[in-house]
Scaffold this motif. Sequence first.
Motif, PDB file in Angstrom:
ATOM      1  N   ARG A 173       2.517   1.306  -5.996  1.00 42.88           N
ATOM      2  CA  ARG A 173       1.848   1.018  -4.973  1.00 42.88           C
ATOM      3  C   ARG A 173       0.306   0.998  -5.129  1.00 42.88           C
ATOM      4  O   ARG A 173      -0.213   1.664  -5.875  1.00 42.88           O
ATOM      5  CB  ARG A 173       2.194   2.298  -3.845  1.00 42.88           C
ATOM      6  N   SER A 174      -0.329   0.349  -4.379  1.00 39.22           N
ATOM      7  CA  SER A 174      -1.642  -0.107  -4.477  1.00 39.22           C
ATOM      8  C   SER A 174      -2.286   0.785  -3.043  1.00 39.22           C
ATOM      9  O   SER A 174      -1.711   1.389  -2.514  1.00 39.22           O
ATOM     10  CB  SER A 174      -1.828  -1.554  -4.091  1.00 39.22           C
ATOM     11  N   TYR A 175      -3.727   0.553  -2.807  1.00 36.87           N
ATOM     12  CA  TYR A 175      -4.163   1.253  -1.859  1.00 36.87           C
ATOM     13  C   TYR A 175      -4.348   0.288  -0.747  1.00 36.87           C
ATOM     14  O   TYR A 175      -5.244   0.427   0.384  1.00 36.87           O
ATOM     15  CB  TYR A 175      -5.856   1.457  -2.041  1.00 36.87           C
TER      16      TYR A 175
ATOM     17  N   ASP B  83       4.247   3.096   2.312  1.00 41.28           N
ATOM     18  CA  ASP B  83       5.736   3.336   1.883  1.00 41.28           C
ATOM     19  C   ASP B  83       5.330   4.995   1.423  1.00 41.28           C
ATOM     20  O   ASP B  83       5.379   5.244   0.132  1.00 41.28           O
ATOM     21  CB  ASP B  83       5.856   2.295   0.848  1.00 41.28           C
ATOM     22  N   PRO B  84       5.115   5.919   2.253  1.00 43.57           N
ATOM     23  CA  PRO B  84       4.814   7.230   1.771  1.00 43.57           C
ATOM     24  C   PRO B  84       6.084   7.644   0.868  1.00 43.57           C
ATOM     25  O   PRO B  84       5.806   8.601   0.174  1.00 43.57           O
ATOM     26  CB  PRO B  84       4.691   8.003   3.184  1.00 43.57           C
ATOM     27  N   ALA B  85       7.361   7.472   1.173  1.00 42.17           N
ATOM     28  CA  ALA B  85       8.114   8.254   0.202  1.00 42.17           C
ATOM     29  C   ALA B  85       8.518   7.206  -0.882  1.00 42.17           C
ATOM     30  O   ALA B  85       9.477   7.477  -1.857  1.00 42.17           O
ATOM     31  CB  ALA B  85       9.726   7.962   1.198  1.00 42.17           C
ATOM     32  N   HIS B  86       7.819   5.962  -1.233  1.00 39.07           N
ATOM     33  CA  HIS B  86       8.084   5.365  -2.539  1.00 39.07           C
ATOM     34  C   HIS B  86       9.455   4.856  -2.590  1.00 39.07           C
ATOM     35  O   HIS B  86       9.905   5.092  -3.673  1.00 39.07           O
ATOM     36  CB  HIS B  86       7.507   5.873  -3.683  1.00 39.07           C
TER      37      HIS B  86
ATOM     38  N   ARG C  17       5.054   0.853   7.263  1.00 45.07           N
ATOM     39  CA  ARG C  17       4.067   1.048   8.320  1.00 45.07           C
ATOM     40  C   ARG C  17       2.915   0.153   7.673  1.00 45.07           C
ATOM     41  O   ARG C  17       2.695  -0.376   6.564  1.00 45.07           O
ATOM     42  CB  ARG C  17       3.463   2.431   8.197  1.00 45.07           C
ATOM     43  N   PHE C  18       1.989  -0.454   8.836  1.00 42.61           N
ATOM     44  CA  PHE C  18       1.024  -1.479   8.409  1.00 42.61           C
ATOM     45  C   PHE C  18      -0.241  -1.093   9.467  1.00 42.61           C
ATOM     46  O   PHE C  18      -0.157  -0.491  10.278  1.00 42.61           O
ATOM     47  CB  PHE C  18       1.404  -2.671   8.694  1.00 42.61           C
TER      48      PHE C  18
ATOM     49  N   GLY D 181       0.847  -0.972  -0.025  1.00 46.39           N
ATOM     50  CA  GLY D 181      -0.102  -0.101   0.045  1.00 46.39           C
ATOM     51  C   GLY D 181       0.864   1.067  -0.229  1.00 46.39           C
ATOM     52  O   GLY D 181       1.734   1.485   0.473  1.00 46.39           O
ATOM     53  N   ARG D 182       0.305   2.254  -0.551  1.00 44.23           N
ATOM     54  CA  ARG D 182       1.305   3.562  -0.650  1.00 44.23           C
ATOM     55  C   ARG D 182       1.096   4.297   0.719  1.00 44.23           C
ATOM     56  O   ARG D 182       2.157   4.770   0.888  1.00 44.23           O
ATOM     57  CB  ARG D 182       0.305   4.595  -1.672  1.00 44.23           C
TER      58      ARG D 182
END
Length: 231
Positions: A202-204, A125-128, A134-135, A121-122
């Motif tokens: 990244r997915s949702y 991994d906010p920084a890609h 995070r989960f 999920g995006r």
Amino acid sequence: MQISRRGLILGGSIALSGCATASAPPTAQQAYAPQPTPTIPRPDLAAYAAPVRTQTVIDPYNLIRRDLLERARAAMDTHGHRVALRDRMYIVDFQKFSGTERLYEVDLLGGWVTSYRTSHGRGSDPAHSGYAERFSNQPDSHMSSLGSYVTAGPSWGPQQGPNVLLDGLEYSNNLARQRAIIVHGADYADPSFLAREGKLGRSYGCFSCSHADLQALRERMGEGRLLFAMN
């Protein structure tokens, strides 16, 4: 002294009679007669021909982390009342980079493992960076969720098309159906995207894979098999 012919005949008869009744020494053939060969029991050839039963070795080439594999197998026992099929299971290693193969199909009968790529999920991994950090199980977090899932069968949706439904079995993912966390194909998980970007998109929160891999996975995942995701 004259001896009569009759006397000679009688004397010879006595002498011959004595030779006939005396114990004669054993002949050479009698002295060295071979002894009977002892009977040796024959081995049980059936015992040697019987097949040797050995326990199936799961993942003989160690593609999966040992601790992760053991946790997945323990999860299958824990959730046995929900996991109806035990011929194969699926494991996702979120410690690995998204560009690597980290979705594993484990053949529990033959022991073999087949590897695929899958997105996270995006929100994880906010920084890609390509790594999930995070989960969450919260709706609209767009994060991947950890824990045990059970496949709920092939389906089709207006947005993602063909997919595999999932039900979360733990507090960490029990909102999977509400969040529409599924296995589906995506352009950002195709090999062409990976070749261009160096990592998957990244997915949702879904377990997105390439369109080609989804064709192989969709029917094989089916309904009632374990999917275990962990970092």
